[in-house]
Design a protein around this motif. Structure first.
Motif, PDB file in Angstrom:
ATOM      1  N   ALA A  51     -31.130 -28.411  -7.837  1.00 19.76           N
ATOM      2  CA  ALA A  51     -31.822 -27.034  -7.468  1.00 19.76           C
ATOM      3  C   ALA A  51     -31.784 -26.071  -8.315  1.00 19.76           C
ATOM      4  O   ALA A  51     -32.336 -25.348  -8.292  1.00 19.76           O
ATOM      5  N   TYR A  52     -30.473 -25.750  -8.882  1.00 18.01           N
ATOM      6  CA  TYR A  52     -30.375 -24.755  -9.818  1.00 18.01           C
ATOM      7  C   TYR A  52     -31.082 -24.919 -11.091  1.00 18.01           C
ATOM      8  O   TYR A  52     -31.798 -23.824 -11.510  1.00 18.01           O
ATOM      9  N   GLY A  53     -31.101 -25.807 -11.583  1.00 13.46           N
ATOM     10  CA  GLY A  53     -31.974 -26.423 -12.724  1.00 13.46           C
ATOM     11  C   GLY A  53     -33.488 -25.919 -12.491  1.00 13.46           C
ATOM     12  O   GLY A  53     -34.194 -25.295 -13.276  1.00 13.46           O
TER      13      GLY A  53
ATOM     14  N   THR B  16     -37.160 -12.045  -6.480  1.00 12.35           N
ATOM     15  CA  THR B  16     -36.839 -10.657  -6.544  1.00 12.35           C
ATOM     16  C   THR B  16     -35.717 -10.406  -7.425  1.00 12.35           C
ATOM     17  O   THR B  16     -35.089 -11.102  -7.952  1.00 12.35           O
ATOM     18  N   GLN B  17     -35.561  -8.864  -7.432  1.00 10.33           N
ATOM     19  CA  GLN B  17     -34.334  -8.512  -8.293  1.00 10.33           C
ATOM     20  C   GLN B  17     -33.023  -9.204  -7.740  1.00 10.33           C
ATOM     21  O   GLN B  17     -32.033  -9.741  -8.511  1.00 10.33           O
ATOM     22  N   THR B  18     -32.929  -9.389  -6.451  1.00 10.91           N
ATOM     23  CA  THR B  18     -31.736  -9.663  -5.836  1.00 10.91           C
ATOM     24  C   THR B  18     -31.537 -11.356  -5.976  1.00 10.91           C
ATOM     25  O   THR B  18     -30.668 -11.860  -6.256  1.00 10.91           O
ATOM     26  N   GLY B  19     -32.924 -12.094  -5.894  1.00 13.29           N
ATOM     27  CA  GLY B  19     -33.014 -13.531  -6.172  1.00 13.29           C
ATOM     28  C   GLY B  19     -32.555 -13.660  -7.799  1.00 13.29           C
ATOM     29  O   GLY B  19     -31.848 -14.705  -7.979  1.00 13.29           O
ATOM     30  N   GLY B  20     -33.000 -12.837  -8.407  1.00 11.60           N
ATOM     31  CA  GLY B  20     -32.652 -13.129 -10.093  1.00 11.60           C
ATOM     32  C   GLY B  20     -31.187 -12.854 -10.111  1.00 11.60           C
ATOM     33  O   GLY B  20     -30.572 -13.611 -11.100  1.00 11.60           O
ATOM     34  N   ALA B  21     -30.580 -11.907  -9.580  1.00 12.96           N
ATOM     35  CA  ALA B  21     -29.208 -11.658  -9.699  1.00 12.96           C
ATOM     36  C   ALA B  21     -28.383 -12.659  -9.287  1.00 12.96           C
ATOM     37  O   ALA B  21     -27.353 -13.110  -9.779  1.00 12.96           O
ATOM     38  N   LEU B  22     -28.973 -13.380  -7.849  1.00 10.81           N
ATOM     39  CA  LEU B  22     -28.301 -14.660  -7.735  1.00 10.81           C
ATOM     40  C   LEU B  22     -28.417 -15.715  -8.587  1.00 10.81           C
ATOM     41  O   LEU B  22     -27.386 -16.492  -8.838  1.00 10.81           O
ATOM     42  N   VAL B  23     -29.596 -15.768  -9.288  1.00 14.79           N
ATOM     43  CA  VAL B  23     -29.513 -16.911 -10.316  1.00 14.79           C
ATOM     44  C   VAL B  23     -28.459 -16.741 -11.109  1.00 14.79           C
ATOM     45  O   VAL B  23     -27.791 -17.798 -11.909  1.00 14.79           O
ATOM     46  N   LEU B  24     -28.323 -15.493 -11.731  1.00 18.02           N
ATOM     47  CA  LEU B  24     -27.239 -15.383 -12.906  1.00 18.02           C
ATOM     48  C   LEU B  24     -25.709 -15.631 -12.307  1.00 18.02           C
ATOM     49  O   LEU B  24     -25.274 -16.086 -13.043  1.00 18.02           O
ATOM     50  N   ILE B  25     -25.648 -15.222 -11.073  1.00 17.52           N
ATOM     51  CA  ILE B  25     -24.379 -15.612 -10.354  1.00 17.52           C
ATOM     52  C   ILE B  25     -23.984 -17.165 -10.450  1.00 17.52           C
ATOM     53  O   ILE B  25     -23.071 -17.826 -10.623  1.00 17.52           O
TER      54      ILE B  25
ATOM     55  N   GLY C 125     -27.709 -33.070 -13.610  1.00 19.07           N
ATOM     56  CA  GLY C 125     -28.556 -32.496 -12.362  1.00 19.07           C
ATOM     57  C   GLY C 125     -29.401 -31.337 -12.814  1.00 19.07           C
ATOM     58  O   GLY C 125     -30.513 -31.265 -12.495  1.00 19.07           O
ATOM     59  N   ALA C 126     -28.732 -30.244 -13.580  1.00 14.77           N
ATOM     60  CA  ALA C 126     -29.482 -29.153 -14.132  1.00 14.77           C
ATOM     61  C   ALA C 126     -30.378 -29.576 -14.954  1.00 14.77           C
ATOM     62  O   ALA C 126     -31.579 -28.987 -14.955  1.00 14.77           O
ATOM     63  N   TRP C 127     -30.132 -30.377 -15.937  1.00 20.13           N
ATOM     64  CA  TRP C 127     -31.137 -30.782 -16.741  1.00 20.13           C
ATOM     65  C   TRP C 127     -32.466 -31.538 -16.165  1.00 20.13           C
ATOM     66  O   TRP C 127     -33.593 -31.348 -16.709  1.00 20.13           O
ATOM     67  N   CYS C 128     -32.340 -32.407 -15.176  1.00 19.79           N
ATOM     68  CA  CYS C 128     -33.085 -32.953 -14.678  1.00 19.79           C
ATOM     69  C   CYS C 128     -34.092 -31.930 -13.749  1.00 19.79           C
ATOM     70  O   CYS C 128     -35.306 -32.207 -13.684  1.00 19.79           O
TER      71      CYS C 128
END
Length: 170
Positions: free
Chosen positions: A49-51, A102-111, A133-136
């Motif tokens: 899901a992160y990938g 959103t800006q906060t969604g992007g910040a969460l992806v960074l975290i 998993g991230a690669w997939c």
């Protein structure tokens, strides 16, 4: 715009098949203790899901790394298709669906990037599952069918969680 080729999707599906095949405990053990065996899927699924989230319109260094991963994987998959089975290379696997964060969604992806990176490095038991998993997720997350299915809930959840996190901190 980054798009994945049929070769890239093939590599993503091969990673998924590799993980599922190595995870499969057998029917009897799965029926006997389904919760424990299903829990073994969590590191792969969460990092998938992160990938997928990283290719849904993320910019900057994280977006560049995700797009580069998709490009390299597509190239490798195309080479494997041409030299392995004699198929045509470079065909798009479908359009890409981007849902803006959103800006906060992007910040969460960074975290999440920090969490996934540290978890992959620290965990000897689940490190390879997290990385695969991230690669997939990056490769399959750009194919039209999967991105269309995953984009809305993933981006919506990231935007909502990011907004809640930063509202609670204020």
């Amino acid at each position: 715009m980054t798009y994945v080729t049929i070769g890239g999707v093939t590599v993503g599906l091969m990673i998924l098949a590799w993980f599922i095949t190595s995870w499969w405990p057998g029917l009897k053990p799965l029926q006997k203790d389904p919760v424990r065996h299903a829990a073994a899927l969590l590191p792969f699924l969460l990092s998938w899901a992160y990938g997928a989230l990283t290719v849904l319109g993320i910019g900057g260094l994280i977006g560049w790394a995700a797009r580069t991963t998709v490009w390299i994987t597509s190239w490798l998959g195309d080479v494997a298709l041409v030299w392995g089975v004699g198929a045509d290379a470079g065909q798009r696997a479908g359009g890409t669906v981007y849902l803006p964060l959103t800006q906060t969604g992007g910040a969460l992806v960074l975290i999440l990037t920090v969490i996934v990176t540290v978890a992959a490095k620290k965990s000897s038991k689940h490190g390879s599952a997290i990385s695969r998993g991230a690669w997939c997720g990056m490769t399959l997350g750009t194919s039209a069918g999967i991105a269309g299915f995953a984009a809305v809930p993933l981006a919506t959840a990231a935007n909502w969680c990011g907004e809640r996190l930063y509202t609670a901190i204020r």
